[in-house]
Motif scaffolding. Structure first.
Motif, PDB file in Angstrom:
ATOM      1  N   TYR A   1       4.963  -3.326  -6.522  1.00 48.79           N
ATOM      2  CA  TYR A   1       5.778  -4.295  -5.792  1.00 48.79           C
ATOM      3  C   TYR A   1       6.828  -3.657  -4.884  1.00 48.79           C
ATOM      4  O   TYR A   1       7.390  -4.348  -4.032  1.00 48.79           O
ATOM      5  CB  TYR A   1       6.486  -5.236  -6.777  1.00 48.79           C
ATOM      6  CG  TYR A   1       5.522  -6.073  -7.570  1.00 48.79           C
ATOM      7  CD1 TYR A   1       5.036  -7.280  -7.075  1.00 48.79           C
ATOM      8  CD2 TYR A   1       5.075  -5.653  -8.821  1.00 48.79           C
ATOM      9  CE1 TYR A   1       4.128  -8.041  -7.802  1.00 48.79           C
ATOM     10  CE2 TYR A   1       4.172  -6.407  -9.555  1.00 48.79           C
ATOM     11  CZ  TYR A   1       3.701  -7.599  -9.037  1.00 48.79           C
ATOM     12  OH  TYR A   1       2.797  -8.345  -9.753  1.00 48.79           O
ATOM     13  N   LEU A   2       7.111  -2.372  -5.090  1.00 48.67           N
ATOM     14  CA  LEU A   2       8.175  -1.700  -4.340  1.00 48.67           C
ATOM     15  C   LEU A   2       7.629  -0.505  -3.571  1.00 48.67           C
ATOM     16  O   LEU A   2       6.703   0.161  -4.027  1.00 48.67           O
ATOM     17  CB  LEU A   2       9.276  -1.237  -5.299  1.00 48.67           C
ATOM     18  CG  LEU A   2       9.878  -2.312  -6.217  1.00 48.67           C
ATOM     19  CD1 LEU A   2      10.830  -1.666  -7.222  1.00 48.67           C
ATOM     20  CD2 LEU A   2      10.605  -3.382  -5.403  1.00 48.67           C
ATOM     21  N   VAL A   3       8.249  -0.230  -2.438  1.00 53.05           N
ATOM     22  CA  VAL A   3       7.763   0.859  -1.598  1.00 53.05           C
ATOM     23  C   VAL A   3       8.504   2.162  -1.861  1.00 53.05           C
ATOM     24  O   VAL A   3       7.960   3.251  -1.683  1.00 53.05           O
ATOM     25  CB  VAL A   3       7.862   0.472  -0.102  1.00 53.05           C
ATOM     26  CG1 VAL A   3       9.318   0.335   0.344  1.00 53.05           C
ATOM     27  CG2 VAL A   3       7.128   1.463   0.780  1.00 53.05           C
ATOM     28  N   ASP A   4       9.753   2.089  -2.300  1.00 50.28           N
ATOM     29  CA  ASP A   4      10.562   3.278  -2.523  1.00 50.28           C
ATOM     30  C   ASP A   4      11.422   3.157  -3.777  1.00 50.28           C
ATOM     31  O   ASP A   4      12.379   3.903  -3.956  1.00 50.28           O
ATOM     32  CB  ASP A   4      11.458   3.549  -1.309  1.00 50.28           C
ATOM     33  CG  ASP A   4      12.323   2.345  -0.937  1.00 50.28           C
ATOM     34  OD1 ASP A   4      12.322   1.363  -1.702  1.00 50.28           O
ATOM     35  OD2 ASP A   4      12.989   2.382   0.116  1.00 50.28           O
ATOM     36  N   GLY A   5      11.084   2.221  -4.619  1.00 49.29           N
ATOM     37  CA  GLY A   5      11.875   1.972  -5.812  1.00 49.29           C
ATOM     38  C   GLY A   5      12.913   0.885  -5.627  1.00 49.29           C
ATOM     39  O   GLY A   5      13.502   0.402  -6.595  1.00 49.29           O
ATOM     40  N   LEU A   6      13.154   0.478  -4.361  1.00 49.52           N
ATOM     41  CA  LEU A   6      14.190  -0.512  -4.061  1.00 49.52           C
ATOM     42  C   LEU A   6      13.660  -1.637  -3.175  1.00 49.52           C
ATOM     43  O   LEU A   6      13.793  -2.808  -3.503  1.00 49.52           O
ATOM     44  CB  LEU A   6      15.373   0.169  -3.375  1.00 49.52           C
ATOM     45  CG  LEU A   6      16.533  -0.736  -2.957  1.00 49.52           C
ATOM     46  CD1 LEU A   6      17.197  -1.345  -4.185  1.00 49.52           C
ATOM     47  CD2 LEU A   6      17.560   0.050  -2.134  1.00 49.52           C
ATOM     48  N   HIS A   7      13.040  -1.264  -2.037  1.00 48.86           N
ATOM     49  CA  HIS A   7      12.583  -2.258  -1.071  1.00 48.86           C
ATOM     50  C   HIS A   7      11.174  -2.753  -1.402  1.00 48.86           C
ATOM     51  O   HIS A   7      10.375  -2.022  -1.997  1.00 48.86           O
ATOM     52  CB  HIS A   7      12.619  -1.678   0.347  1.00 48.86           C
ATOM     53  CG  HIS A   7      13.991  -1.293   0.797  1.00 48.86           C
ATOM     54  ND1 HIS A   7      14.459   0.003   0.694  1.00 48.86           N
ATOM     55  CD2 HIS A   7      14.981  -2.034   1.336  1.00 48.86           C
ATOM     56  CE1 HIS A   7      15.698   0.045   1.157  1.00 48.86           C
ATOM     57  NE2 HIS A   7      16.042  -1.173   1.550  1.00 48.86           N
ATOM     58  N   LEU A   8      10.903  -3.969  -0.972  1.00 47.86           N
ATOM     59  CA  LEU A   8       9.636  -4.609  -1.300  1.00 47.86           C
ATOM     60  C   LEU A   8       8.491  -4.087  -0.434  1.00 47.86           C
ATOM     61  O   LEU A   8       8.659  -3.860   0.765  1.00 47.86           O
ATOM     62  CB  LEU A   8       9.754  -6.125  -1.101  1.00 47.86           C
ATOM     63  CG  LEU A   8      10.842  -6.832  -1.924  1.00 47.86           C
ATOM     64  CD1 LEU A   8      10.969  -8.282  -1.492  1.00 47.86           C
ATOM     65  CD2 LEU A   8      10.539  -6.742  -3.415  1.00 47.86           C
ATOM     66  N   ASN A   9       7.324  -3.924  -1.051  1.00 44.70           N
ATOM     67  CA  ASN A   9       6.116  -3.635  -0.282  1.00 44.70           C
ATOM     68  C   ASN A   9       5.424  -4.957   0.034  1.00 44.70           C
ATOM     69  O   ASN A   9       5.996  -6.043  -0.162  1.00 44.70           O
ATOM     70  CB  ASN A   9       5.198  -2.666  -1.036  1.00 44.70           C
ATOM     71  CG  ASN A   9       4.732  -3.216  -2.377  1.00 44.70           C
ATOM     72  OD1 ASN A   9       4.819  -4.419  -2.642  1.00 44.70           O
ATOM     73  ND2 ASN A   9       4.222  -2.354  -3.234  1.00 44.70           N
ATOM     74  N   SER A  10       4.198  -4.907   0.514  1.00 42.54           N
ATOM     75  CA  SER A  10       3.502  -6.136   0.913  1.00 42.54           C
ATOM     76  C   SER A  10       3.373  -7.124  -0.244  1.00 42.54           C
ATOM     77  O   SER A  10       3.637  -8.322  -0.093  1.00 42.54           O
ATOM     78  CB  SER A  10       2.112  -5.794   1.463  1.00 42.54           C
ATOM     79  OG  SER A  10       2.216  -5.052   2.656  1.00 42.54           O
ATOM     80  N   LYS A  11       2.981  -6.612  -1.414  1.00 40.35           N
ATOM     81  CA  LYS A  11       2.806  -7.503  -2.562  1.00 40.35           C
ATOM     82  C   LYS A  11       4.144  -8.082  -3.007  1.00 40.35           C
ATOM     83  O   LYS A  11       4.228  -9.254  -3.403  1.00 40.35           O
ATOM     84  CB  LYS A  11       2.144  -6.749  -3.714  1.00 40.35           C
ATOM     85  CG  LYS A  11       1.695  -7.655  -4.857  1.00 40.35           C
ATOM     86  CD  LYS A  11       0.819  -6.916  -5.849  1.00 40.35           C
ATOM     87  CE  LYS A  11       0.324  -7.838  -6.947  1.00 40.35           C
ATOM     88  NZ  LYS A  11      -0.567  -7.132  -7.904  1.00 40.35           N
ATOM     89  N   GLY A  12       5.202  -7.278  -2.953  1.00 38.14           N
ATOM     90  CA  GLY A  12       6.529  -7.773  -3.308  1.00 38.14           C
ATOM     91  C   GLY A  12       7.007  -8.845  -2.347  1.00 38.14           C
ATOM     92  O   GLY A  12       7.597  -9.854  -2.749  1.00 38.14           O
ATOM     93  N   ASN A  13       6.762  -8.651  -1.049  1.00 39.08           N
ATOM     94  CA  ASN A  13       7.141  -9.650  -0.052  1.00 39.08           C
ATOM     95  C   ASN A  13       6.383 -10.947  -0.239  1.00 39.08           C
ATOM     96  O   ASN A  13       6.948 -12.040  -0.102  1.00 39.08           O
ATOM     97  CB  ASN A  13       6.887  -9.097   1.355  1.00 39.08           C
ATOM     98  CG  ASN A  13       8.068  -8.300   1.888  1.00 39.08           C
ATOM     99  OD1 ASN A  13       9.167  -8.836   2.054  1.00 39.08           O
ATOM    100  ND2 ASN A  13       7.856  -7.027   2.150  1.00 39.08           N
TER     101      ASN A  13
END
Length: 299
Positions: free
Chosen positions: A267-279
């Motif tokens: 769900y996260l791209v860098d441990g903090l911000h959302l990736n596609s699935k998180g968005n």
């Protein structure tokens, strides 16, 4: 112009228009096409204390306070321009604007507040905001729209708040380490206290909220359990179906981790911000909360 849904937050909001990662505000804009305009007022790196400085420029000023505003002359100039355009339209010398811009003063039907990713940073980090101050700042933003004494008073504006999402500790540590930053990475347990503060404020103010911390955390833990169960089942099957050998023994992994980042990279791209699935998850939860809380806003 159409009425407006205003999203005010930090990088989680600013990146909501990032198409490579299926930004949640892109989906929201598509959902409300020809219904509401989605305004992205996300400020990367901002905590709530810093956001208070720009909030008067983000929230609209009510009409009776507008005459005293520094923007009054600019708005009068725009009105004159529109008046001239309408006059030209009647004489057949200008493309019709009435259908495209039905109102001059659109209403903010919905305000989405999404802060906490920076406030919950390591206390040695300049982005950090003490928990009590963070809670007070959230309540201040709400009062700007719902306090009758505020020049931004807008009682018809609905307010939705979102908690910061869960943090992937290992991903966050790697991100900080690769940049050589001396202060500590963000921690999931610490971020949860800020998520809890959002929920507490929302309940006190009787506002709907999206608990993004729990949404990500629960899905990560459920996924890990499923993977562990599947791994154990496969290992047991392999043991019972293979012929035993005296010199062979079955080795169990010492770690219970299912992958390098404990599943948070789902769900996260860098441990903090959302990736596609998180968005996509955030968009789903926001849409469901809007539909449940304010059925009249269903597109």
């Amino acid at each position: 112009m159409y009425d407006v849904a205003l999203a005010f937050g930090d990088s989680m909001t600013q990146l909501g228009y990032e198409y490579e990662k299926s930004g949640w505000l892109i989906h929201l804009s598509h959902r409300y096409a020809r219904r509401m305009d989605i305004l992205n007022r996300g400020f990367s790196g901002y905590n709530t204390t810093r956001a208070k400085q720009v909030a008067p420029l983000v929230f609209p000023i009510r009409k009776d306070a507008l005459k005293k505003s520094i923007f009054a002359k600019r708005i009068e100039d725009i009105k004159v321009t529109l008046s001239r355009q309408r006059a030209l339209t009647k004489r057949g010398k200008w493309p019709s604007t009435d259908a495209t811009f039905p109102t001059f003063h659109p209403k903010v039907q919905l305000c989405i507040l999404f802060f906490g990713a920076n406030d919950s940073a390591d206390p040695r980090d300049s982005r950090h905001t003490p928990l009590n101050e963070y809670s007070e700042n959230l309540r201040y933003f709400v009062s700007m729209l719902h306090d009758s004494e505020s020049q931004h008073y807008s009682p018809e504006t609905r307010i939705l708040v979102i908690t910061p999402p869960a943090v992937g500790d290992k991903m966050s540590e790697e991100w900080f380490r690769n940049r050589g930053w001396w202060y500590g990475p963000q921690k999931n347990n610490f971020t949860k206290t800020y998520a809890d503060a959002v929920i507490e404020a929302a309940r006190d103010l009787k506002l709907p909220y999206v608990d993004m911390w729990t949404a990500v955390e629960q899905r990560v833990q459920e996924s890990r359990k499923q993977k562990l169960t599947l791994s154990s089942t496969e290992a047991a099957t392999e043991t019972t179906t293979s012929e035993p050998k005296a010199e062979q023994s079955v080795k169990r992994p010492e770690s219970t981790n299912t992958d390098e980042y404990d599943g948070y990279d789902e769900y996260l791209v860098d441990g903090l911000h959302l990736n596609s699935k998180g968005n996509e998850l955030l968009f789903k939860l926001v849409s469901e909360t809007i539909d449940k809380s304010w059925p009249e806003l269903r597109p």
